[in-house]
Design an enzyme around this catalytic site. Structure first.
Site, PDB file in Angstrom:
ATOM      1  N   THR A   1     -15.398 -13.196 -25.424  1.00 12.35           N
ATOM      2  CA  THR A   1     -16.681 -13.691 -26.281  1.00 12.35           C
ATOM      3  C   THR A   1     -16.251 -13.751 -27.529  1.00 12.35           C
ATOM      4  O   THR A   1     -16.747 -14.657 -28.414  1.00 12.35           O
ATOM      5  CB  THR A   1     -17.839 -12.609 -25.908  1.00 12.35           C
TER       6      THR A   1
ATOM      7  N   PHE B   1     -22.727  -7.787 -12.997  1.00 14.71           N
ATOM      8  CA  PHE B   1     -23.705  -8.923 -13.323  1.00 14.71           C
ATOM      9  C   PHE B   1     -23.267 -10.480 -13.564  1.00 14.71           C
ATOM     10  O   PHE B   1     -22.156 -10.495 -13.438  1.00 14.71           O
ATOM     11  CB  PHE B   1     -24.511  -8.825 -14.717  1.00 14.71           C
TER      12      PHE B   1
ATOM     13  N   GLU C   1     -16.863 -24.074 -11.968  1.00 18.77           N
ATOM     14  CA  GLU C   1     -15.834 -23.207 -12.082  1.00 18.77           C
ATOM     15  C   GLU C   1     -16.433 -21.641 -12.049  1.00 18.77           C
ATOM     16  O   GLU C   1     -17.505 -21.499 -12.923  1.00 18.77           O
ATOM     17  CB  GLU C   1     -15.176 -23.113 -13.459  1.00 18.77           C
TER      18      GLU C   1
ATOM     19  N   ARG D   1     -24.139 -21.367 -16.998  1.00 19.20           N
ATOM     20  CA  ARG D   1     -24.376 -22.343 -17.944  1.00 19.20           C
ATOM     21  C   ARG D   1     -23.758 -23.753 -17.338  1.00 19.20           C
ATOM     22  O   ARG D   1     -22.660 -23.602 -16.803  1.00 19.20           O
ATOM     23  CB  ARG D   1     -23.845 -21.848 -19.307  1.00 19.20           C
TER      24      ARG D   1
ATOM     25  N   ARG E   1     -20.128 -17.188 -14.268  1.00 22.71           N
ATOM     26  CA  ARG E   1     -19.291 -15.757 -14.882  1.00 22.71           C
ATOM     27  C   ARG E   1     -19.777 -14.746 -14.092  1.00 22.71           C
ATOM     28  O   ARG E   1     -20.987 -14.354 -13.946  1.00 22.71           O
ATOM     29  CB  ARG E   1     -19.345 -15.875 -16.278  1.00 22.71           C
TER      30      ARG E   1
END
Lengths: 208, 208, 208, 208
Positions: free
Chosen positions: B153, B42, B140, B46, B78
């Site tokens: 995380t 997935f 990025e 952000r 990401r």
């Protein structure tokens, strides 16, 4: 397939999944607002595919006119947690809800399956308002850590690929991966404990 | 904060994040359709919060009128993969895209950070069409496995809680968790190899 | 603003809006599946902004400790219909729901406001499961055609721009636009009747 | 259907629709941020269904190996505006974009179709990055007011119901409804003019 209209049959389950997803996601935001930490990382949901319902009915000897009571996971909700300890907190909060009724629980964390599968399952009864009136449906809520979920996802796709006939060496590999996932969860738990203790020490000293 | 209108400043980054999320998510569906397996599990994205941009600018000595070139992750994407091997495949496909330009890469998988952080970073330049014309922004792209992401995380929230000053025993615990995450990825890779070999053996014998 | 934590105060309203949106949207899909036509075109929802709650409390003389009973549209749901006739069908179905309680209704279609505003309002009481237990909140459900909604949106932004002090000639123009919207709805209703009659004639002749 | 893999054929069109929806929606937010008013109310998109592609190919005599050039609206984007005047503004901004190429335009507002259909169409060429490389696809962007869209939606479902053979009295009704929609747009335009003049008068007097 039998002659039934499967779209109509699945409608209340789709509705239950949609509503329960919203309810557990707002619970997450609510807890983040109330106490800054939520034991819920994220929530997913799905309605079982028709082919999987039929397969499971066959495997469990559920007659076709008893699918609603016999297959308990036609509506499925999955709640992912960061720490193993969060699972119990989420389960407690589900037991207290007034908008659903707990039917029974299966604790595959204390007693994991032989395959290595770990997860906490709660079968609940949930009332949906349909165009024809109120209808109660069963739903399965699975609560697990990210590592448990990661492992289970891979086991599921392997089982799908090998049609439930995993070769011995793949099974062995899976068991080792389950252990690695278990160790990761344990390391995470010990970090959690450190943090809680650090906070307690800090609070103690500031209370002097 | 300086006198700039931050909403206007962040607009093209928000646009880049939205567009890149769509692009990598459709890449995932496309590969699932074309070859049944997608190396992408997935995709999230952000825009960096203003306070974090300012902090990073201070830490890296980036002058306020050079934020656009100096802070490379204002737009962040990401990409999560199931297996470590998928990361290289995704990176290759990004290098070949014509709708963005690769600026440089940072391989924290071959050389993980001292903290235990592992991830593959690509800094890209992406053109967004704004109401005032075309504008190129940096973004990025981080590529990592689910286990790497899980660990990162938790490290991130610990650093946030302890304001980048992790106590030694928490650091030690984190390092152990990073090892556990690494072992999980290794077990998964070995399962992947078994499967590929099993398929190759099968194809060989069916070619006789 | 008073000293209350507005985030906490608004939480159950946000939850009610999310759940009711899901419920009316699945009702739409359910009816499309069951009978091929749904009287619902689309559904939106919003929680009233704090500044608007305070303004309305002042205008209606609602004391600050009575906002929950005094301001009935903190949670707001809007249901858009294709034809005026659909509005009554939707209202009927809401009256029969068991997952909410009707408090009272305001029929601005039979008796439109002087400004030209037309819409059907239902004030309902809806139970939300919060982390602290079950809580009943009021919500306003507005049912209207697309033309009514179109007009109301423009009136709303004009009132916002002119701070409720519309100049006479703008008021006059708005009234003419309301008439044009009304005529459009009437033309649509007459098309609807033609179609229903055409279907009935067809069914009659096929029953011979 | 011919032997082609339709899923693969439609992939780049789905991608184009997803990307263009994001681009026009962020344009809307950008304009709201930059100048407080956006000429775009909302944006929808769809890929033409296979059966509709085949029907249109037959009607227009497009050979099956020329669908990509012959059917220009396989990818379709619809931009809804509040006022007729906004349509021209949106069309201007599309002409200036560097991330797509305008092929040609059809102005059904100055010259509405006999049926009463009004809308502004732009055929554009849009490059999508696929797993196999860059691919240019055609897309149709339709720009219209809410009233035009409301009418067109109903005409579309009537045509669908009557299989393009509308009875004379339904056609007549539709024409009247198109007039009512047109009058509604005119009333709205006159409100818009009042507002702009009011603002100008106000600004003039404040410049004295």
């Amino acid at each position: 397939m039998d002659g039934r209209d499967w779209n109509l049959f699945l409608l209340p389950y789709e509705q239950a999944v949609e509503e329960l997803k919203v309810k557990f996601r707002t619970l997450r935001s609510e807890l983040k607002t109330r106490q800054s930490y939520a034991p819920i990382e994220f929530v997913t949901g799905r309605v079982k595919r028709i082919s999987s319902i039929l397969e499971k009915a066959k495997r469990l000897n559920v007659p076709m006119d008893r699918l609603e009571e016999g297959i308990e996971d036609i509506a499925g909700i999955r709640i992912m947690c960061q720490f193993v300890e969060d699972i119990r907190i989420v389960a407690d909060s589900i037991r207290e809800r007034k908008d659903l009724t707990l039917v029974y629980e299966k604790d595959y964390i204390t007693n994991h399956k032989e395959s290595g599968y770990r997860s906490y399952h709660m079968i609940v009864e949930y009332p949906v308002q349909t165009a024809l009136g109120l209808k109660k449906v069963l739903a399965e809520v699975q609560i697990r850590t990210l590592a448990m979920n990661f492992w289970a996802t891979i086991e599921h796709s392997l089982n799908y690929k090998y049609k439930q006939q995993l070769p011995a060496h793949v099974k062995e590999r899976l068991r080792k991966a389950a252990e690695a996932a278990f160790r990761l969860d344990e390391e995470m738990s010990s970090i959690r404990k450190e943090i809680l203790e650090a906070q307690r020490t800090f609070e103690d000293s500031s209370n002097l």
